[in-house]
Design a protein around this motif. Structure first.
Motif, PDB file in Angstrom:
ATOM      1  N   ILE A  37       4.152 -20.731  90.075  1.00 49.36           N
ATOM      2  CA  ILE A  37       4.321 -21.653  89.249  1.00 49.36           C
ATOM      3  C   ILE A  37       5.158 -22.962  89.004  1.00 49.36           C
ATOM      4  O   ILE A  37       5.142 -23.632  88.900  1.00 49.36           O
ATOM      5  N   SER A  38       5.988 -21.671  89.196  1.00 50.17           N
ATOM      6  CA  SER A  38       8.175 -23.657  88.962  1.00 50.17           C
ATOM      7  C   SER A  38       7.434 -23.963  90.516  1.00 50.17           C
ATOM      8  O   SER A  38       8.273 -24.897  90.161  1.00 50.17           O
ATOM      9  N   ALA A  39       7.304 -23.017  91.789  1.00 53.45           N
ATOM     10  CA  ALA A  39       7.193 -23.923  93.216  1.00 53.45           C
ATOM     11  C   ALA A  39       6.851 -25.232  93.278  1.00 53.45           C
ATOM     12  O   ALA A  39       7.103 -26.019  93.571  1.00 53.45           O
ATOM     13  N   GLU A  40       5.682 -24.936  92.508  1.00 53.80           N
ATOM     14  CA  GLU A  40       5.037 -26.880  92.511  1.00 53.80           C
ATOM     15  C   GLU A  40       5.568 -27.995  91.303  1.00 53.80           C
ATOM     16  O   GLU A  40       5.389 -28.986  91.646  1.00 53.80           O
ATOM     17  N   SER A  41       6.429 -27.641  91.154  1.00 55.46           N
ATOM     18  CA  SER A  41       7.851 -28.764  90.594  1.00 55.46           C
ATOM     19  C   SER A  41       8.572 -29.067  90.944  1.00 55.46           C
ATOM     20  O   SER A  41       9.429 -29.432  91.011  1.00 55.46           O
ATOM     21  N   GLY A  42       8.797 -27.927  92.025  1.00 55.74           N
ATOM     22  CA  GLY A  42      10.095 -28.423  93.740  1.00 55.74           C
ATOM     23  C   GLY A  42      10.978 -27.764  92.782  1.00 55.74           C
ATOM     24  O   GLY A  42      12.151 -27.979  93.722  1.00 55.74           O
ATOM     25  N   ILE A  43      10.988 -26.965  92.236  1.00 59.29           N
ATOM     26  CA  ILE A  43      11.952 -25.412  92.202  1.00 59.29           C
ATOM     27  C   ILE A  43      11.584 -24.156  93.518  1.00 59.29           C
ATOM     28  O   ILE A  43      10.361 -23.707  93.874  1.00 59.29           O
ATOM     29  N   LYS A  44      12.612 -24.464  94.339  1.00 62.89           N
ATOM     30  CA  LYS A  44      12.388 -23.334  95.014  1.00 62.89           C
ATOM     31  C   LYS A  44      12.271 -21.151  94.879  1.00 62.89           C
ATOM     32  O   LYS A  44      12.451 -20.781  93.475  1.00 62.89           O
ATOM     33  N   THR A  45      11.387 -21.481  95.765  1.00 59.78           N
ATOM     34  CA  THR A  45      11.408 -19.679  95.156  1.00 59.78           C
ATOM     35  C   THR A  45      11.999 -18.876  95.221  1.00 59.78           C
ATOM     36  O   THR A  45      13.344 -19.175  95.975  1.00 59.78           O
ATOM     37  N   PHE A  46      12.101 -17.853  94.458  1.00 58.82           N
ATOM     38  CA  PHE A  46      13.645 -16.730  95.083  1.00 58.82           C
ATOM     39  C   PHE A  46      13.855 -16.332  96.163  1.00 58.82           C
ATOM     40  O   PHE A  46      15.038 -16.583  95.874  1.00 58.82           O
ATOM     41  N   ARG A  47      13.496 -16.165  97.256  1.00 57.99           N
ATOM     42  CA  ARG A  47      13.754 -15.759  98.163  1.00 57.99           C
ATOM     43  C   ARG A  47      12.854 -15.890  99.040  1.00 57.99           C
ATOM     44  O   ARG A  47      11.665 -16.419  98.745  1.00 57.99           O
ATOM     45  N   ASN A 102      25.560 -22.618  89.560  1.00 59.55           N
ATOM     46  CA  ASN A 102      25.191 -24.538  89.193  1.00 59.55           C
ATOM     47  C   ASN A 102      24.784 -25.168  90.353  1.00 59.55           C
ATOM     48  O   ASN A 102      23.662 -26.137  89.358  1.00 59.55           O
ATOM     49  N   LYS A 103      24.023 -25.118  91.159  1.00 58.90           N
ATOM     50  CA  LYS A 103      23.533 -26.485  92.021  1.00 58.90           C
ATOM     51  C   LYS A 103      22.004 -25.871  91.973  1.00 58.90           C
ATOM     52  O   LYS A 103      21.689 -26.544  91.438  1.00 58.90           O
ATOM     53  N   ARG A 104      21.738 -24.435  91.683  1.00 59.06           N
ATOM     54  CA  ARG A 104      20.206 -23.903  90.651  1.00 59.06           C
ATOM     55  C   ARG A 104      19.583 -24.611  89.735  1.00 59.06           C
ATOM     56  O   ARG A 104      19.044 -25.082  89.111  1.00 59.06           O
ATOM     57  N   ARG A 105      20.909 -24.580  89.134  1.00 58.71           N
ATOM     58  CA  ARG A 105      20.935 -25.989  86.867  1.00 58.71           C
ATOM     59  C   ARG A 105      20.402 -27.262  87.606  1.00 58.71           C
ATOM     60  O   ARG A 105      20.465 -27.634  86.402  1.00 58.71           O
ATOM     61  N   ARG A 106      21.333 -27.885  87.880  1.00 61.01           N
ATOM     62  CA  ARG A 106      21.532 -29.269  88.703  1.00 61.01           C
ATOM     63  C   ARG A 106      20.026 -29.422  88.863  1.00 61.01           C
ATOM     64  O   ARG A 106      19.477 -30.375  88.854  1.00 61.01           O
ATOM     65  N   GLN A 107      19.549 -28.888  90.096  1.00 62.09           N
ATOM     66  CA  GLN A 107      18.125 -28.935  90.411  1.00 62.09           C
ATOM     67  C   GLN A 107      17.166 -28.084  89.266  1.00 62.09           C
ATOM     68  O   GLN A 107      16.121 -29.156  89.039  1.00 62.09           O
ATOM     69  N   LEU A 108      16.966 -27.756  88.312  1.00 62.22           N
ATOM     70  CA  LEU A 108      16.202 -27.859  87.779  1.00 62.22           C
ATOM     71  C   LEU A 108      16.365 -28.768  86.463  1.00 62.22           C
ATOM     72  O   LEU A 108      15.352 -28.646  85.872  1.00 62.22           O
ATOM     73  N   LEU A 109      17.426 -29.641  86.108  1.00 64.91           N
ATOM     74  CA  LEU A 109      17.448 -30.401  85.351  1.00 64.91           C
ATOM     75  C   LEU A 109      16.463 -31.478  85.639  1.00 64.91           C
ATOM     76  O   LEU A 109      16.833 -32.906  84.928  1.00 64.91           O
ATOM     77  N   GLU A 110      16.807 -31.658  87.093  1.00 62.55           N
ATOM     78  CA  GLU A 110      16.328 -32.631  87.820  1.00 62.55           C
ATOM     79  C   GLU A 110      14.256 -32.950  87.416  1.00 62.55           C
ATOM     80  O   GLU A 110      13.728 -33.584  88.139  1.00 62.55           O
ATOM     81  N   VAL A 111      13.843 -31.314  87.753  1.00 59.80           N
ATOM     82  CA  VAL A 111      11.991 -31.159  88.023  1.00 59.80           C
ATOM     83  C   VAL A 111      12.206 -31.468  86.422  1.00 59.80           C
ATOM     84  O   VAL A 111      12.028 -31.020  85.424  1.00 59.80           O
ATOM     85  N   GLN A 112      10.515 -31.067  86.688  1.00 62.56           N
ATOM     86  CA  GLN A 112       9.450 -31.725  85.130  1.00 62.56           C
ATOM     87  C   GLN A 112       8.315 -30.526  85.706  1.00 62.56           C
ATOM     88  O   GLN A 112       7.559 -30.213  86.321  1.00 62.56           O
ATOM     89  N   PRO A 113       8.090 -29.730  84.167  1.00 57.00           N
ATOM     90  CA  PRO A 113       7.041 -29.282  83.787  1.00 57.00           C
ATOM     91  C   PRO A 113       5.440 -29.633  84.460  1.00 57.00           C
ATOM     92  O   PRO A 113       5.710 -30.830  84.663  1.00 57.00           O
ATOM     93  N   ASN A 114       4.130 -28.900  85.533  1.00 57.14           N
ATOM     94  CA  ASN A 114       4.097 -29.072  85.736  1.00 57.14           C
ATOM     95  C   ASN A 114       2.387 -29.199  85.419  1.00 57.14           C
ATOM     96  O   ASN A 114       2.347 -28.675  84.090  1.00 57.14           O
ATOM     97  N   LYS A 115       1.216 -29.592  85.985  1.00 58.54           N
ATOM     98  CA  LYS A 115      -0.547 -29.461  85.337  1.00 58.54           C
ATOM     99  C   LYS A 115      -0.539 -28.484  84.485  1.00 58.54           C
ATOM    100  O   LYS A 115      -1.140 -27.734  83.746  1.00 58.54           O
ATOM    101  N   ALA A 116      -0.292 -27.204  85.186  1.00 58.87           N
ATOM    102  CA  ALA A 116      -0.187 -25.636  84.718  1.00 58.87           C
ATOM    103  C   ALA A 116       0.265 -25.145  83.439  1.00 58.87           C
ATOM    104  O   ALA A 116       0.360 -24.739  82.920  1.00 58.87           O
ATOM    105  N   HIS A 117       1.320 -25.841  83.716  1.00 55.97           N
ATOM    106  CA  HIS A 117       2.484 -25.057  82.639  1.00 55.97           C
ATOM    107  C   HIS A 117       2.245 -25.703  81.119  1.00 55.97           C
ATOM    108  O   HIS A 117       2.081 -25.577  79.780  1.00 55.97           O
TER     109      HIS A 117
END
Length: 224
Positions: A12-22, A54-69
């Motif tokens: 669900i988060s991948a569609e907002s641009g957050i890379k999946t776990f591995r 820190n890199k993951r946190r910075r990325q999170l602050l740049e993306v937005q929730p998507n329609k599913a959220h």
């Protein structure tokens, strides 16, 4: 009011641009997961681990929730909704969901290395020398491999009260989260949303083989 329990994973988060776990090769952003997601990794190379988050946190602050959220948040108008997520982002909360259980911790929080209950909101980089009130180093508020999952008992109790279960963007292969679906009452109507599901529909299980941004709305339209 019916209680909908929603289990969400990386999909669900991948569609907002957050890379999946591995990645398929087992690496996480080029690192062995044990290097950046274990107490031993933090002990052996804390700078690497802190930089990774820190890199993951910075990325999170740049993306937005998507329609599913947002669709899940809208469900609260007509149902009692509890979201149990394996994700460490805050996209459910930003979309408006009010009851979210984070099984694996939260990226925008840190905690004391000596006191697990000492948790702080944190949106900047975390470095060696950032300490709690007693001078103890702070660490990411993330459940690493080999650590207990403190919210699992609460999640189990929530699942036991489900009238409807919706599973989104997770293979349900990672334990203990994968075991949660077995705690819902027998014959609970379940919806499984994933573009590559490893299960098939049956009497109580409706499989929607689509991405979350499309599949969540389809599932909602099927609710009674």
């Amino acid at each position: 009011m019916k209680h909908i329990v929603v289990l969400t994973g990386a999909g669900i988060s991948a569609e907002s641009g957050i890379k999946t776990f591995r990645d398929a090769d087992g690496l996480w952003e080029g690192h062995d997961v044990m290097e950046v997601a274990s107490p031993e990794g933090f002990r052996d190379n804390p700078d690497l681990v802190l930089d990774f988050y820190n890199k993951r946190r910075r990325q999170l602050l740049e993306v937005q929730p998507n329609k599913a959220h947002f669709d899940l948040a809208e469900l609260e108008k007509d149902y009692k909704v509890t979201i149990i997520t394996q994700n460490v982002d805050d996209l459910h909360e930003r979309a408006g969901s009010t009851k979210v259980i984070h099984l694996h911790g939260e990226l925008l929080k840190v905690r004391s290395t000596k006191n697990e209950a000492d948790i702080q909101e944190w949106k900047k980089d975390l470095v060696l020398g950032n300490v709690d009130a007693n001078g103890n180093q702070l660490r990411p508020h993330i459940v690493w491999f080999g650590e207990d999952v403190p919210m699992i008992e609460k999640a189990v109790s929530v699942c036991e009260t489900a009238d409807i279960l919706i599973i989104i963007g997770t293979s349900m292969q990672v334990y203990p989260a994968a075991g949660l679906m077995h705690y819902v009452p027998e014959n609970t109507q379940t919806y499984f949303i994933d573009p590559n599901p490893a299960v098939s529909s049956n009497q109580n299980l409706t499989v929607i083989s689509k991405a979350a941004t499309i599949g969540v709305k389809e599932a909602i339209n099927l609710l009674d």
